[in-house]
Motif scaffolding. Structure first.
Motif, mmCIF file in Angstrom:
data_model
loop_
_atom_site.group_PDB
_atom_site.id
_atom_site.type_symbol
_atom_site.label_atom_id
_atom_site.label_comp_id
_atom_site.label_asym_id
_atom_site.label_seq_id
_atom_site.Cartn_x
_atom_site.Cartn_y
_atom_site.Cartn_z
ATOM 1 N N GLY A 1 0.813 -1.208 0.000
ATOM 2 C CA GLY A 1 0.000 0.000 0.000
ATOM 3 C C GLY A 1 0.845 1.256 0.000
ATOM 4 O O GLY A 1 0.510 2.254 -0.657
ATOM 5 N N ALA A 2 1.971 1.230 0.737
ATOM 6 C CA ALA A 2 2.868 2.383 0.768
ATOM 7 C C ALA A 2 3.476 2.634 -0.610
ATOM 8 O O ALA A 2 3.582 3.783 -1.053
ATOM 9 N N TRP A 3 3.863 1.557 -1.300
ATOM 10 C CA TRP A 3 4.382 1.708 -2.658
ATOM 11 C C TRP A 3 3.327 2.317 -3.573
ATOM 12 O O TRP A 3 3.620 3.190 -4.403
ATOM 13 N N ALA A 4 2.091 1.829 -3.447
ATOM 14 C CA ALA A 4 1.023 2.338 -4.312
ATOM 15 C C ALA A 4 0.779 3.824 -4.062
ATOM 16 O O ALA A 4 0.558 4.596 -5.010
ATOM 17 N N LEU A 5 0.816 4.247 -2.808
ATOM 18 C CA LEU A 5 0.632 5.665 -2.499
ATOM 19 C C LEU A 5 1.779 6.500 -3.049
ATOM 20 O O LEU A 5 1.598 7.686 -3.368
ATOM 21 N N CYS A 6 2.968 5.895 -3.169
ATOM 22 C CA CYS A 6 4.114 6.605 -3.743
ATOM 23 C C CYS A 6 3.941 6.848 -5.233
ATOM 24 O O CYS A 6 4.685 7.641 -5.827
ATOM 25 N N ALA A 7 3.004 6.146 -5.863
ATOM 26 C CA ALA A 7 2.778 6.335 -7.292
ATOM 27 C C ALA A 7 2.109 7.667 -7.588
ATOM 28 O O ALA A 7 2.067 8.104 -8.737
ATOM 29 N N TRP A 8 1.552 8.317 -6.579
ATOM 30 C CA TRP A 8 0.948 9.632 -6.769
ATOM 31 C C TRP A 8 2.005 10.693 -6.534
ATOM 32 O O TRP A 8 2.841 10.559 -5.645
ATOM 33 N N PRO A 9 2.061 11.800 -7.236
ATOM 34 C CA PRO A 9 1.134 12.163 -8.318
ATOM 35 C C PRO A 9 1.525 11.522 -9.645
ATOM 36 O O PRO A 9 2.634 11.053 -9.812
ATOM 37 N N ASP B 1 12.070 10.599 -9.213
ATOM 38 C CA ASP B 1 11.016 9.651 -8.894
ATOM 39 C C ASP B 1 11.027 8.476 -9.873
ATOM 40 O O ASP B 1 11.364 8.638 -11.055
ATOM 41 N N LEU B 2 10.633 7.306 -9.377
ATOM 42 C CA LEU B 2 10.440 6.172 -10.269
ATOM 43 C C LEU B 2 9.190 6.397 -11.107
ATOM 44 O O LEU B 2 8.282 7.132 -10.710
ATOM 45 N N ARG B 3 9.143 5.769 -12.257
ATOM 46 C CA ARG B 3 7.960 5.869 -13.102
ATOM 47 C C ARG B 3 6.804 5.113 -12.457
ATOM 48 O O ARG B 3 7.001 4.138 -11.726
ATOM 49 N N PRO B 4 5.538 5.567 -12.701
ATOM 50 C CA PRO B 4 4.381 4.891 -12.099
ATOM 51 C C PRO B 4 4.324 3.400 -12.401
ATOM 52 O O PRO B 4 3.922 2.606 -11.541
ATOM 53 N N THR B 5 4.748 3.003 -13.605
ATOM 54 C CA THR B 5 4.710 1.582 -13.947
ATOM 55 C C THR B 5 5.641 0.781 -13.044
ATOM 56 O O THR B 5 5.272 -0.294 -12.542
ATOM 57 N N GLN C 1 6.314 -2.775 -8.137
ATOM 58 C CA GLN C 1 6.770 -3.005 -6.766
ATOM 59 C C GLN C 1 5.580 -3.276 -5.846
ATOM 60 O O GLN C 1 5.611 -4.195 -5.019
ATOM 61 N N ALA C 2 4.534 -2.456 -5.990
ATOM 62 C CA ALA C 2 3.343 -2.621 -5.142
ATOM 63 C C ALA C 2 2.708 -3.989 -5.337
ATOM 64 O O ALA C 2 2.346 -4.672 -4.370
ATOM 65 N N ALA D 1 -3.549 1.751 -8.404
ATOM 66 C CA ALA D 1 -2.701 2.250 -7.325
ATOM 67 C C ALA D 1 -3.540 2.751 -6.160
ATOM 68 O O ALA D 1 -3.240 2.496 -4.992
ATOM 69 N N ALA D 2 -4.625 3.477 -6.461
ATOM 70 C CA ALA D 2 -5.506 3.973 -5.399
ATOM 71 C C ALA D 2 -6.175 2.814 -4.664
ATOM 72 O O ALA D 2 -6.302 2.826 -3.437
ATOM 73 N N PHE D 3 -6.601 1.792 -5.421
ATOM 74 C CA PHE D 3 -7.270 0.636 -4.829
ATOM 75 C C PHE D 3 -6.337 -0.105 -3.882
ATOM 76 O O PHE D 3 -6.714 -0.483 -2.765
ATOM 77 N N ILE D 4 -5.089 -0.294 -4.308
ATOM 78 C CA ILE D 4 -4.111 -0.991 -3.476
ATOM 79 C C ILE D 4 -3.744 -0.156 -2.258
ATOM 80 O O ILE D 4 -3.695 -0.647 -1.127
#
Length: 261
Positions: A142-150, A158-162, A167-168, A233-236
């Motif tokens: 969940g922490a990884w998924a929250l890092c995908a924002w913005p 920053d790492l790319r969202p993909t 990772q998430a 990402a939001a769901f996770i």
């Protein structure tokens, strides 16, 4: 010995707090957060060992609230550090979660669980620890998924969202696998102790099964690619943390009434 274990646990909370503060230092100094995480883990481990010493060979049933911050901190120590700004955010989110769990356990110390003879089996211990590391893995997911924002990344560091979503999902898959092992061991323990593979009256068990089904849906959505990256990402991130919070509530006595029928 109980007081001594509580002192070490409170000391662990102090070091978790200091480590969290260190994550806000300039980039080249953020390694201090990892160094400060080590005494937090040591103090947390000592508090766990002291509680285990009193209950062994039975299971200290109240250990979940004490040991989950340790499991999460251990994963952060080995796999949550890095030089990119995304991992710095991951470290902050993870330490906030660990510190929140410590604070909750300190504020509500009078748990309702007591060691009992039917927990005198290795399956009970395997059920607990597989479950704890499963929850810690899902929290890290969940922490990884929250890092995908913005979306898109805020900076070139920053790492790319993909990559973040991969990772998430990797941590979610690990959590799902560990949770499956935990439930299997729990069913064996339940069968040996009560003659039934499931005790539906136990809110901790039913909420754990709900969490398992949630992550089964997460993995299904990921493999089917039915939703876009932002929604996944939001769901996770949000849903996963909510499920894990619910599975932690039975470990705090005052909240037991919330999950009892």
């Amino acid at each position: 010995m109980t007081n001594l274990a509580q002192v070490f646990f409170q000391s662990a909370g102090f070091f978790y707090l200091i480590a969290l503060a260190a994550t806000f230092l300039p980039g080249r100094w953020t390694f201090i957060a990892r160094i400060l995480l080590l005494p937090a883990l040591v103090c947390n481990l000592i508090s766990i060992v002291l509680r285990y010493y009193r209950a062994w060979p039975m299971l200290p049933m109240h250990l979940g609230a004490i040991a989950l911050p340790f499991c999460l901190g251990l994963l952060l120590f080995f796999w949550g550090s890095g030089v990119d700004s995304t991992r710095h955010r991951l470290q902050r989110i993870g330490l906030v979660l660990a510190l929140s769990l410590v604070v909750a356990a300190i504020l509500f110390p009078k748990d309702f669980y007591l060691p009992f003879l039917k927990s005198r089996t290795l399956f009970s211990h395997a059920f607990l620890w597989f479950s704890l590391f499963a929850k810690a893995s899902c929290l890290l997911s969940g922490a990884w998924a929250l890092c995908a924002w913005p979306f898109p990344p805020a900076s070139s560091q920053d790492l790319r969202p993909t990559a973040i979503l991969q990772q998430a999902m990797g941590w979610a898959a690990l959590g799902f696998g560990l949770w499956s092992l935990s439930m299997f061991c729990g069913e064996l323990w339940c069968y040996l102790g009560w003659g039934s593979p499931v005790v539906w009256e136990d809110p901790a068990l039913t909420l754990t099964m709900a969490g398992w089904f949630f992550y089964a849906c997460v993995l299904h959505l990921h493999l089917s690619k039915a939703w876009n990256q932002k929604v996944r990402a939001a769901f996770i991130g949000i849903g996963g943390i909510a499920v894990l919070v619910l599975t932690c509530l039975p470990d705090f006595g005052p909240f037991r009434a919330w999950v009892m029928p």
